[in-house]
Design a protein around this motif. Sequence first.
Motif, PDB file in Angstrom:
ATOM      1  N   ARG A 163       0.834  -1.204   0.000  1.00 29.19           N
ATOM      2  CA  ARG A 163       0.000   0.000   0.000  1.00 29.19           C
ATOM      3  C   ARG A 163       0.868   1.253   0.000  1.00 29.19           C
ATOM      4  O   ARG A 163       0.590   2.210  -0.749  1.00 29.19           O
ATOM      5  N   GLU A 164       1.916   1.260   0.809  1.00 34.41           N
ATOM      6  CA  GLU A 164       2.805   2.424   0.857  1.00 34.41           C
ATOM      7  C   GLU A 164       3.560   2.595  -0.462  1.00 34.41           C
ATOM      8  O   GLU A 164       3.713   3.718  -0.963  1.00 34.41           O
ATOM      9  N   ALA A 165       4.017   1.495  -1.035  1.00 31.85           N
ATOM     10  CA  ALA A 165       4.725   1.584  -2.318  1.00 31.85           C
ATOM     11  C   ALA A 165       3.805   2.101  -3.410  1.00 31.85           C
ATOM     12  O   ALA A 165       4.217   2.905  -4.258  1.00 31.85           O
ATOM     13  N   GLY A 166       2.541   1.679  -3.395  1.00 33.19           N
ATOM     14  CA  GLY A 166       1.579   2.187  -4.369  1.00 33.19           C
ATOM     15  C   GLY A 166       1.330   3.671  -4.211  1.00 33.19           C
ATOM     16  O   GLY A 166       1.223   4.413  -5.202  1.00 33.19           O
ATOM     17  N   ALA A 167       1.227   4.123  -2.966  1.00 30.78           N
ATOM     18  CA  ALA A 167       1.035   5.555  -2.720  1.00 30.78           C
ATOM     19  C   ALA A 167       2.241   6.356  -3.209  1.00 30.78           C
ATOM     20  O   ALA A 167       2.098   7.449  -3.768  1.00 30.78           O
ATOM     21  N   PHE A 168       3.445   5.802  -3.004  1.00 27.88           N
ATOM     22  CA  PHE A 168       4.650   6.502  -3.463  1.00 27.88           C
ATOM     23  C   PHE A 168       4.664   6.620  -4.981  1.00 27.88           C
ATOM     24  O   PHE A 168       4.969   7.685  -5.532  1.00 27.88           O
ATOM     25  N   VAL A 169       4.336   5.541  -5.685  1.00 21.89           N
ATOM     26  CA  VAL A 169       4.309   5.587  -7.155  1.00 21.89           C
ATOM     27  C   VAL A 169       3.275   6.600  -7.630  1.00 21.89           C
ATOM     28  O   VAL A 169       3.524   7.375  -8.563  1.00 21.89           O
ATOM     29  N   ALA A 170       2.105   6.621  -6.982  1.00 22.77           N
ATOM     30  CA  ALA A 170       1.083   7.608  -7.344  1.00 22.77           C
ATOM     31  C   ALA A 170       1.580   9.028  -7.110  1.00 22.77           C
ATOM     32  O   ALA A 170       1.352   9.932  -7.924  1.00 22.77           O
TER      33      ALA A 170
END
Length: 420
Positions: A65-72
């Motif tokens: 979830r955190e990695a997805g937020a960073f990519v976004a």
Amino acid sequence: MRKLTLLSVAFCAVPRLVFADAPGQAHGGVHGYAIGALLLVAMLYAVGLRRICVRGAFGRIVGRREAGAFVAGLLTTFIVTASPVSLLGEALFSAHMAQHLALMLICAPLFVAGRASVAATWALLPVARLLHVRLGPLRALWRALTTPLAVWIWFIGFFSIWHLPGLYMWALRSEAAHALEHMSFFVSAYGFWSVAFAPSRRGTLGYGGRALFVASAALVSGLPGALIAIAPRPLYAQHAATTLRYGLTPLEDQQLAGLVMWIPGGLAYIVAVLVLLALWMREAERNARKRSAATALVACIAASVTLAGCDDAAPWRGRQATAAQVPGGDPQKGAQYIAAIGCGACHSIPGVNGAAGLVGPPLDNIGRRAYIAGLLRNTPANLEAWLRDPQKIAPGNVMPNMGISEEQSRHIAAYLYTLR
């Protein structure tokens, strides 16, 4: 690395060809510093994430979830600051204000949700350890500069100062000033949202304090937008030659910019405050459940201890044996009343179907006990009085008044005295 370099050149070259004739463009193309900063941040995050995975901490420190937020956040920041779309801000003041708001209210929160600083710390772990030792005396200064009040002042201060006409025009004319402007916006916003949505632990603001933290920033940060919207004349001359191309006068462009800063920006803060209030209510509900469970557990333990206390006290054992027969009591009727009243919901009572409750103490040997509830000597009269009105004898104890009549208490006592 060669591929990344070619990609950076392409990002810079294509917008220059597309927007080469755009009037009023201050820097003649996409900002190279933005692409370089994004590549550096992405590299640090990737290195930190790899080290976290090697340590087996993926999912605990940083997860999907955190990695997805960073990519976004990375993609959004690229669109806002380094894509051809961002060049619209060179021509329209309103587009430039939308760019600033997106950087502070969308990009920075996504990086906070992605725990970018945590991953970067893991990437720079040897350097961080060295700085921790060498810069020990400066840690107190760093803590002072990163308190919630200091972060709030940095956030509001940078947002307000950079929109003064003089500094804003300087940022449009100078690439270095523009980079400094965007960096101060992003860093202060990252600190702001890190305080607002930090993990709850000792030493951090509670959810009520965080809601006030964000709401006060919303009120103050809305003032520049309001002042810009109601200004009677254009304040930013640099855009005067470029707004007509888009069908807007300089004053209309400025009024639109003020409304963008005032209304959509205010809505973003309102959403954040509502989220914090919802988290606050959920935390309060969870704490209330914990307190209720703890109180019930303590009460049950206390009742068990007191009811079971002095179970085999020798001085009264002969007296209890003579009290086992209750005058006028029918043990069979007593068992029926116990089942009908529902005493088995709280107590385990031998000989009564379904009486297997675990809230109160078991009554399998109540006929031999020295005391009732640790307060009354175990006599038929005391037991009947306790059954009829336990709250009168010990106000606030766990056992409720069940509305037992005098006749019912006599029969129930007779049955209970058979449990030896």
